[in-house]
Design an enzyme around this catalytic site. Structure first.
Site: not given
Length: 459
Positions: A88-90, A342, A385
């Site tokens: 997952r994005h930060g 994602g 994240s």
């Protein structure tokens, strides 16, 4: 010098005499009544609470139930062949919609609040730039770099400059992916990292008409809980702390304060004054409210949402099948590591499809108290994240085979088809998901008129 026992006796004797005074006794009783009326325990609790570990999908990675990939070994006698990760994005800044809610709440503090907390929050600067709404923060980029650095240290034979990087088209994912890719160049600044954009795999959730059409129908539990006793208590606590008339507060504004508390902890590393609008119970209520949304929209209760991630699972297993064939033929590897970047809405359906975080009973508006120790708790498994690693191993011995290890947030977790084992025969996992891997299509799940099992929707 008096002995300690003499000092204690002197204090006790004078203390008893003091409390025998009618005036002192009356003042003590009055003080206790005032403290009880103002809810001193809640006030003291809120002064200590910063919500850490209770921000759901807005939690920092370090506050989740994570491990370190460096601490875990693979199956004995096995060699890693292929790694596929979904990250997952930060950490990111709020969206424009959330920013407007936050500004609205601050305005209400200015015009309707009373007391030092309201005054402080009304004058407090909201430290975000509307031009960066929804964008990755510097902390978020650093989190991505730290993660892939640990991956490359643990699997140096797999994760390196040749790692294939795939991302959602959203900038927060692209920037997370680019930061990770640059760090894998190992100091070679002349090489520009390439990030492949694939929204079919990373944003399947908003390309699925059937899922989108059922959103409102599946918000029943969220709506019920947001109007229920527990949320009303949280609203009442915030109103009492800020001096705002209770009728001016609504759930959306309380969510804005909750996310401001999370944001400032995330970016500054310290407790935000916005956190003082909650006690521990309030944080748990807001966390449960968010979990209800994800559980019913992307979680185990919604088979169609899980099935909509079928293309992603098929892509992941195609990498493993290729690795096995190349290994048998002793061919050079095409891509020994693939990292996808994602969203929470990418990760949660895939976890559900793999059979994780299922329990005997659903999360409901009415069972908040009994589900405090629930499996489906996004603060623990889907913070910023969050990451899912699937590692394929080649194992020797008298009966050579391939095994698959599953790590969530850098901790090995059991594969459902293998019960408590954290490394499962690849053939067993493939057979368990044979329907998804061989028969399921995104079109059939999302566009055809097949009937969703609605047994869990009859609330």
């Amino acid at each position: 010098m008096k002995h300690l026992s003499d000092v204690r006796w002197t204090f006790a004797r004078h203390g008893v005499q003091m409390f025998r005074s009618p005036c002192v006794f009356f003042l003590l009783v009055l003080l206790l009544l005032v403290l009880a009326r103002t809810g001193v325990s809640s006030v003291l609790e809120s002064d200590m609470a910063d919500g850490r570990g209770h921000f759901g999908t807005k939690s920092r990675y370090e506050d989740s139930e994570r491990g370190s990939v460096l601490q875990y070994l693979g199956p004995p006698g096995c060699v890693p062949l292929q790694l596929v990760g979904l990250l997952r994005h930060g950490r990111r800044f709020p969206t424009v919609k959330r920013m407007l809610r936050m500004q609205e709440f601050r305005q209400i503090m200015s015009t309707g609040g009373d007391g030092p907390l309201a005054q402080g929050l009304a004058s407090r600067r909201l430290n975000f730039d509307p031009g960066r709404a929804g964008e990755l923060s510097e902390h978020g980029a650093r989190d991505a770099v730290d993660l892939v650095t640990r991956f490359s240290r643990r699997f140096p034979e797999l994760v390196g400059p040749e790692t294939r990087i795939v991302s959602s088209s959203k900038s927060r994912c692209v920037h997370s992916a680019a930061a990770a890719a640059r760090s894998l160049q190992r100091g070679d600044s002349t090489v520009q990292p390439h990030v492949h954009i694939d929204d079919d795999l990373m944003r399947f959730f908003d390309r699925c008409p059937r899922v989108q059409a059922e959103v409102e129908r599946r918000r029943v539990e969220w709506n019920s809980f947001s109007r229920g006793e527990h949320v009303r208590n949280a609203l009442r606590f915030a109103a009492n702390k800020s001096g705002i008339p209770e009728e001016l507060l609504k759930t959306e504004l309380l969510e804005a304060a909750y996310q401001l508390c999370a944001l400032e902890l995330s970016e500054n590393g310290t407790k935000s004054p916005w956190c003082d609008l909650f006690n521990n119970e309030g944080f748990e209520v807001m966390e449960y409210l968010g979990d209800l949304k994800h559980y019913w929209l992307q979680g185990p209760s919604y088979p169609r949402s899980a099935r909509s991630s079928c293309s992603l699972l098929q892509a992941i297993f195609s990498h493993f099948d290729s690795a096995i064939q190349e290994s048998k033929r002793e061919q050079p590897r095409s891509a020994s590591a693939v990292l996808y970047f994602g969203h929470a809405e990418t990760l949660i359906p895939l976890l559900s499809l793999l059979g994780l975080f299922r329990s005997q009973s659903d999360l409901m508006a009415a069972n908040f108290t009994s589900r405090r120790r629930r499996l489906f708790r996004t603060s623990s498994f889907c913070p910023y994240s969050a990451n899912l690693l699937l590692v394929l191993y080649g194992c020797g011995g008298s009966h050579p085979q391939h095994r698959l290890q599953l790590l969530l947030n850098e901790k090995p977790i059991p594969f459902p088809p293998c019960h408590d084992a954290t490394a499962c025969p690849y053939a067993t996992v493939s057979a368990h998901h044979a329907t998804t891997l061989l028969e399921e299509t995104f079109h059939a799940v999302c566009e055809n008129g097949d009937v969703e099992n609605t047994s869990k929707l009859e609330l």
